[in-house]
Design a protein around this motif. Structure first.
Motif, PDB file in Angstrom:
ATOM      1  N   GLY A 195     -44.053 -24.204  13.804  1.00  0.00           N
ATOM      2  CA  GLY A 195     -45.160 -23.501  13.172  1.00  0.00           C
ATOM      3  C   GLY A 195     -45.221 -22.044  13.578  1.00  0.00           C
ATOM      4  N   GLN A 196     -44.939 -21.753  14.863  1.00  0.00           N
ATOM      5  CA  GLN A 196     -44.968 -20.362  15.312  1.00  0.00           C
ATOM      6  C   GLN A 196     -43.841 -19.567  14.680  1.00  0.00           C
ATOM      7  N   VAL A 197     -42.649 -20.173  14.578  1.00  0.00           N
ATOM      8  CA  VAL A 197     -41.530 -19.497  13.922  1.00  0.00           C
ATOM      9  C   VAL A 197     -41.883 -19.189  12.469  1.00  0.00           C
ATOM     10  N   ALA A 198     -42.440 -20.174  11.769  1.00  0.00           N
ATOM     11  CA  ALA A 198     -42.818 -19.957  10.372  1.00  0.00           C
ATOM     12  C   ALA A 198     -43.851 -18.849  10.246  1.00  0.00           C
ATOM     13  N   ALA A 199     -44.844 -18.848  11.132  1.00  0.00           N
ATOM     14  CA  ALA A 199     -45.878 -17.815  11.081  1.00  0.00           C
ATOM     15  C   ALA A 199     -45.289 -16.434  11.321  1.00  0.00           C
ATOM     16  N   ASP A 200     -44.352 -16.319  12.258  1.00  0.00           N
ATOM     17  CA  ASP A 200     -43.719 -15.030  12.527  1.00  0.00           C
ATOM     18  C   ASP A 200     -42.898 -14.550  11.333  1.00  0.00           C
ATOM     19  N   LEU A 201     -42.183 -15.468  10.695  1.00  0.00           N
ATOM     20  CA  LEU A 201     -41.352 -15.084   9.548  1.00  0.00           C
ATOM     21  C   LEU A 201     -42.198 -14.677   8.348  1.00  0.00           C
ATOM     22  N   LEU A 202     -43.396 -15.240   8.241  1.00  0.00           N
ATOM     23  CA  LEU A 202     -44.276 -14.924   7.119  1.00  0.00           C
ATOM     24  C   LEU A 202     -45.239 -13.778   7.425  1.00  0.00           C
ATOM     25  N   ALA A 203     -45.064 -13.138   8.575  1.00  0.00           N
ATOM     26  CA  ALA A 203     -45.906 -11.994   8.934  1.00  0.00           C
ATOM     27  C   ALA A 203     -45.532 -10.779   8.089  1.00  0.00           C
ATOM     28  N   THR A 204     -46.310  -9.704   8.220  1.00  0.00           N
ATOM     29  CA  THR A 204     -46.055  -8.494   7.440  1.00  0.00           C
ATOM     30  C   THR A 204     -44.665  -7.946   7.747  1.00  0.00           C
ATOM     31  N   PRO A 205     -43.815  -7.768   6.738  1.00  0.00           N
ATOM     32  CA  PRO A 205     -42.453  -7.277   6.988  1.00  0.00           C
ATOM     33  C   PRO A 205     -42.440  -5.824   7.454  1.00  0.00           C
ATOM     34  N   ARG A 206     -41.372  -5.469   8.165  1.00  0.00           N
ATOM     35  CA  ARG A 206     -41.183  -4.107   8.634  1.00  0.00           C
ATOM     36  C   ARG A 206     -40.083  -3.413   7.824  1.00  0.00           C
ATOM     37  N   ALA A 207     -40.239  -2.107   7.626  1.00  0.00           N
ATOM     38  CA  ALA A 207     -39.167  -1.312   7.041  1.00  0.00           C
ATOM     39  C   ALA A 207     -37.948  -1.393   7.951  1.00  0.00           C
ATOM     40  N   LEU A 208     -36.762  -1.270   7.375  1.00  0.00           N
ATOM     41  CA  LEU A 208     -35.552  -1.505   8.157  1.00  0.00           C
ATOM     42  C   LEU A 208     -35.352  -0.474   9.260  1.00  0.00           C
ATOM     43  N   GLY A 209     -35.773   0.763   9.029  1.00  0.00           N
ATOM     44  CA  GLY A 209     -35.638   1.761  10.078  1.00  0.00           C
ATOM     45  C   GLY A 209     -36.379   1.368  11.333  1.00  0.00           C
ATOM     46  N   ALA A 210     -37.594   0.864  11.182  1.00  0.00           N
ATOM     47  CA  ALA A 210     -38.379   0.420  12.330  1.00  0.00           C
ATOM     48  C   ALA A 210     -37.878  -0.917  12.862  1.00  0.00           C
ATOM     49  N   ALA A 211     -37.452  -1.791  11.969  1.00  0.00           N
ATOM     50  CA  ALA A 211     -37.020  -3.129  12.384  1.00  0.00           C
ATOM     51  C   ALA A 211     -35.783  -3.080  13.267  1.00  0.00           C
ATOM     52  N   THR A 212     -34.820  -2.237  12.929  1.00  0.00           N
ATOM     53  CA  THR A 212     -33.558  -2.243  13.672  1.00  0.00           C
ATOM     54  C   THR A 212     -33.729  -1.822  15.121  1.00  0.00           C
TER      55      THR A 212
END
Length: 278
Positions: free
Chosen positions: A103-120
């Protein structure tokens, strides 16, 4: 024990009502806590059928519902796929901890996405799962689940990694030879972007087009991820429940899957026959 679909529908609908009530009672409840409540209620319902996101949509929620509903679907599918045996207290505790991790993994994956510059720069160097998102106008033929934190976000692809940062930055954002997602995108975009391929020991994009595809991904895609030490068994459960349209492994047969397979075939065929060994 077999039950009728009508009985399953009634029981599953009742469980979802319980989940909705739990959410209404506490707007500050974290997604993992919400799902923990739902899955405990699911354990009181004995069903033989494993429910997928397509059956979940039959209840009028669909996969464009807010993330807690999507997370509930994952938990419910995961719980109902298990043997229907009343566990001993210690087993029940271990079982609940396993569900909590999912459930925690699913919640994290469904959280607000980040732009790739910030994500990397934020990606950890640990194992886990990742999810790629885009607006509905990007690859409009593929309609994935909506993101609750970003109303314009639609899930495209889900994967696993032993090192999240390495997998994203060195494969998905750099090298078509090491990224199924990258090859799929290249095949889908060839009619409009004119990507060119060549042979090495496999079919890859030429260097200029590797760069162009990376730029396209930075403009159009966003990312979420979840850390987990053993992501392999979770990946299948999540793909089955969320139905990301660009995944083939674990996906149900249908028009979207056929289009993805056609795009991959187009990519491989674009380089021509494999050169003969010298």
């Amino acid at each position: 024990m077999e039950t009728s679909w009508a009985a399953e529908r009634f029981a599953f609908g009742s469980v979802l009502v319980v989940g909705r009530d739990a959410l209404d009672q506490s707007e500050q409840r974290r997604p993992g806590e919400f799902v923990s409540h739902v899955v405990l209620e699911v354990r009181t319902v004995i069903l033989a059928r494993e429910l997928t996101c397509r059956q979940f949509a039959d209840f009028g929620l669909g996969m464009t519902s807010p993330a807690p509903a999507a997370v509930a679907a994952i938990w419910i599918s995961h719980a109902l796929s298990r043997p229907k045996v009343r566990p001993m207290p210690d087993d029940a505790l271990r079982d609940t901890l396993g569900d909590a991790a999912l459930g925690q993994v699913a919640a994290d994956l469904l959280a607000t996405p980040r732009a790739l510059g910030a994500a990397t720069t934020a990606l950890p160097r640990t194992a886990g799962l990742y999810a790629w998102w885009a607006s509905p106008s990007v690859l409009a033929a593929f309609s994935g689940p909506a993101n609750s934190g970003d109303s314009e976000g639609r899930l495209l692809y889900l994967g696993k990694a032993t090192r999240l940062r390495t997998r994203i930055t060195r494969n998905h954002l750099r090298h078509s030879g090491g990224s199924t997602l990258r090859r799929t995108l290249a095949g889908l975009l060839m009619p409009t972007e004119g990507y060119r391929t060549t042979w090495t020991d496999r079919v890859i994009l030429i260097p200029d087009d590797e760069r162009r595809l990376t730029e396209w991904m930075h403009r159009h895609l966003t990312l979420t991820w979840a850390e987990h030490p053993d992501p392999v068994p979770l990946e299948t459960a999540l793909i089955t429940s969320l139905c990301p349209p660009l995944n083939l492994d674990g996906a149900a047969h249908g028009p979207a899957r056929d289009r993805v397979q056609e795009a991959r075939n187009t990519y491989y065929a674009s380089a021509g026959p494999r050169p003969a060994k010298a």
